[in-house]
Write a protein that holds these residues in place. Structure first.
Motif, PDB file in Angstrom:
ATOM      1  N   PRO A 113      13.919   1.507 -30.208  1.00  9.80           N
ATOM      2  CA  PRO A 113      12.982   0.933 -31.181  1.00  9.80           C
ATOM      3  C   PRO A 113      13.203  -0.569 -31.361  1.00  9.80           C
ATOM      4  N   ASP A 114      12.163  -1.234 -31.804  1.00 12.23           N
ATOM      5  CA  ASP A 114      12.235  -2.674 -32.063  1.00 12.23           C
ATOM      6  C   ASP A 114      12.690  -2.866 -33.507  1.00 12.23           C
ATOM      7  N   LEU A 115      14.005  -2.815 -33.697  1.00 12.58           N
ATOM      8  CA  LEU A 115      14.586  -2.933 -35.038  1.00 12.58           C
ATOM      9  C   LEU A 115      15.269  -4.277 -35.211  1.00 12.58           C
ATOM     10  N   TRP A 116      15.518  -4.616 -36.441  1.00 13.03           N
ATOM     11  CA  TRP A 116      16.298  -5.793 -36.784  1.00 13.03           C
ATOM     12  C   TRP A 116      17.720  -5.600 -36.246  1.00 13.03           C
ATOM     13  N   PRO A 117      18.415  -6.688 -35.939  1.00 15.38           N
ATOM     14  CA  PRO A 117      19.811  -6.547 -35.510  1.00 15.38           C
ATOM     15  C   PRO A 117      20.683  -6.088 -36.678  1.00 15.38           C
ATOM     16  N   ARG A 125      30.124   0.652 -25.545  1.00 12.65           N
ATOM     17  CA  ARG A 125      31.083   0.915 -24.481  1.00 12.65           C
ATOM     18  C   ARG A 125      30.317   1.000 -23.164  1.00 12.65           C
ATOM     19  N   LYS A 126      30.700   0.180 -22.218  1.00 18.74           N
ATOM     20  CA  LYS A 126      29.991   0.129 -20.941  1.00 18.74           C
ATOM     21  C   LYS A 126      30.016   1.459 -20.213  1.00 18.74           C
ATOM     22  N   SER A 127      31.075   2.239 -20.384  1.00 18.90           N
ATOM     23  CA  SER A 127      31.216   3.494 -19.649  1.00 18.90           C
ATOM     24  C   SER A 127      30.500   4.679 -20.321  1.00 18.90           C
ATOM     25  N   ILE A 128      30.027   4.485 -21.550  1.00 21.72           N
ATOM     26  CA  ILE A 128      29.367   5.584 -22.271  1.00 21.72           C
ATOM     27  C   ILE A 128      27.966   5.149 -22.670  1.00 21.72           C
ATOM     28  N   PRO A 129      26.943   5.828 -22.138  1.00 18.71           N
ATOM     29  CA  PRO A 129      25.576   5.454 -22.507  1.00 18.71           C
ATOM     30  C   PRO A 129      25.268   5.866 -23.949  1.00 18.71           C
ATOM     31  N   ASP A 130      24.179   5.342 -24.461  1.00 18.49           N
ATOM     32  CA  ASP A 130      23.699   5.767 -25.775  1.00 18.49           C
ATOM     33  C   ASP A 130      22.182   5.885 -25.693  1.00 18.49           C
ATOM     34  N   CYS A 131      21.607   6.522 -26.677  1.00 18.25           N
ATOM     35  CA  CYS A 131      20.146   6.622 -26.741  1.00 18.25           C
ATOM     36  C   CYS A 131      19.727   6.803 -28.192  1.00 18.25           C
ATOM     37  N   TRP A 132      18.422   6.746 -28.411  1.00 16.40           N
ATOM     38  CA  TRP A 132      17.851   6.872 -29.751  1.00 16.40           C
ATOM     39  C   TRP A 132      17.112   8.198 -29.888  1.00 16.40           C
ATOM     40  N   LEU A 133      17.207   8.751 -31.080  1.00 15.32           N
ATOM     41  CA  LEU A 133      16.474   9.968 -31.442  1.00 15.32           C
ATOM     42  C   LEU A 133      15.682   9.709 -32.707  1.00 15.32           C
ATOM     43  N   THR A 134      14.599  10.453 -32.900  1.00 18.24           N
ATOM     44  CA  THR A 134      14.012  10.564 -34.233  1.00 18.24           C
ATOM     45  C   THR A 134      14.436  11.935 -34.735  1.00 18.24           C
ATOM     46  N   GLY A 165       8.804  11.202 -46.859  1.00 17.72           N
ATOM     47  CA  GLY A 165       7.422  11.608 -47.094  1.00 17.72           C
ATOM     48  C   GLY A 165       6.483  10.637 -46.403  1.00 17.72           C
ATOM     49  N   ASP A 166       5.508  10.124 -47.144  1.00 20.48           N
ATOM     50  CA  ASP A 166       4.536   9.167 -46.596  1.00 20.48           C
ATOM     51  C   ASP A 166       4.992   7.715 -46.716  1.00 20.48           C
ATOM     52  N   TRP A 167       6.117   7.477 -47.376  1.00 20.87           N
ATOM     53  CA  TRP A 167       6.600   6.108 -47.558  1.00 20.87           C
ATOM     54  C   TRP A 167       7.469   5.692 -46.381  1.00 20.87           C
ATOM     55  N   SER A 168       7.300   4.455 -45.928  1.00 19.90           N
ATOM     56  CA  SER A 168       8.033   3.975 -44.758  1.00 19.90           C
ATOM     57  C   SER A 168       8.589   2.579 -45.010  1.00 19.90           C
ATOM     58  N   VAL A 169       9.610   2.245 -44.244  1.00 16.71           N
ATOM     59  CA  VAL A 169      10.235   0.932 -44.324  1.00 16.71           C
ATOM     60  C   VAL A 169       9.554  -0.061 -43.366  1.00 16.71           C
ATOM     61  N   ALA A 170       8.570   0.403 -42.622  1.00 14.94           N
ATOM     62  CA  ALA A 170       7.874  -0.461 -41.655  1.00 14.94           C
ATOM     63  C   ALA A 170       7.387  -1.736 -42.348  1.00 14.94           C
ATOM     64  N   GLY A 171       7.673  -2.872 -41.738  1.00 13.13           N
ATOM     65  CA  GLY A 171       7.222  -4.160 -42.262  1.00 13.13           C
ATOM     66  C   GLY A 171       8.160  -4.813 -43.258  1.00 13.13           C
TER      67      GLY A 171
END
Length: 183
Positions: A113-117, A125-134, A165-171
């Motif tokens: 996702p395009d998130l803030w840093p 860790r270069k030897s261990i991959p990571d990924c994102w989930l919802t 619920g219907d509330w989001s942090v988007a923006g």
């Protein structure tokens, strides 16, 4: 009329207006929100980020925070490793934790996702991959998302609550808040 505040809680901030009596000094909601009479509806650990709702309406606070209302909470979760279909199915059907089996969750892989840093950044860790989930849950046990991902063999590296619920942090940038209509 009830007030409802959407707050993008930064990493390291306590989900309360006061310091822990015997804990180390940490930023609190008081450092970001100067509105009398509003209180958090639920909690978000200091090492988690994202949407925290605050209100001055006790009934609304209970409807948001009480698991009996089963309000969905959606998280963007960066995990260590790359969960396979079996791991995602375990999350979807309920995971056995020390305090019982969780309710079924919605769980899917997600492109980065395009998130803030995050400050500080997560360990990489270069030897261990990571990924994102919802991950969407309808209960709120202590550190539940972190415990669920660990139980399926993929510890959480970064946890961002994206929606309740219907509330989001988007923006909203970290540390920003906005008042919205309660419904």
């Amino acid at each position: 009329m009830s007030r409802l505040i959407l707050f993008n809680k930064p990493y390291g901030v306590l989900s309360q207006f006061t310091q822990e009596p015997n804990g180390p000094p940490r930023p609190t909601l008081k450092d970001y929100i100067d509105l009398p009479g509003v209180y958090p509806a639920g909690r978000l650990d200091h090492d988690s980020e994202g949407l925290l709702l605050l209100t001055d309406d006790g009934r609304l606070q209970a409807r948001i925070a009480d698991p009996k209302f089963k309000l969905p909470k959606t998280y963007l979760v960066q995990v260590e490793g790359e969960p396979d279909a079996a791991s995602l199915d375990r999350l979807r059907h309920g995971v056995h934790l020390k305090d019982g089996i969780t309710r079924p969750a919605e769980a899917d892989r997600l492109a980065d996702p395009d998130l803030w840093p995050r400050d500080p950044p997560i360990r990489v860790r270069k030897s261990i991959p990571d990924c994102w989930l919802t991950l969407t849950i309808r209960e709120g046990r202590n550190r539940q998302v972190r415990r669920m991902t660990a139980a399926v063999g993929h510890p959480t590296l970064r946890l961002v609550r994206w929606a309740v619920g219907d509330w989001s942090v988007a923006g909203l940038a970290p540390g920003q808040w906005q008042a919205v209509a309660a419904h």
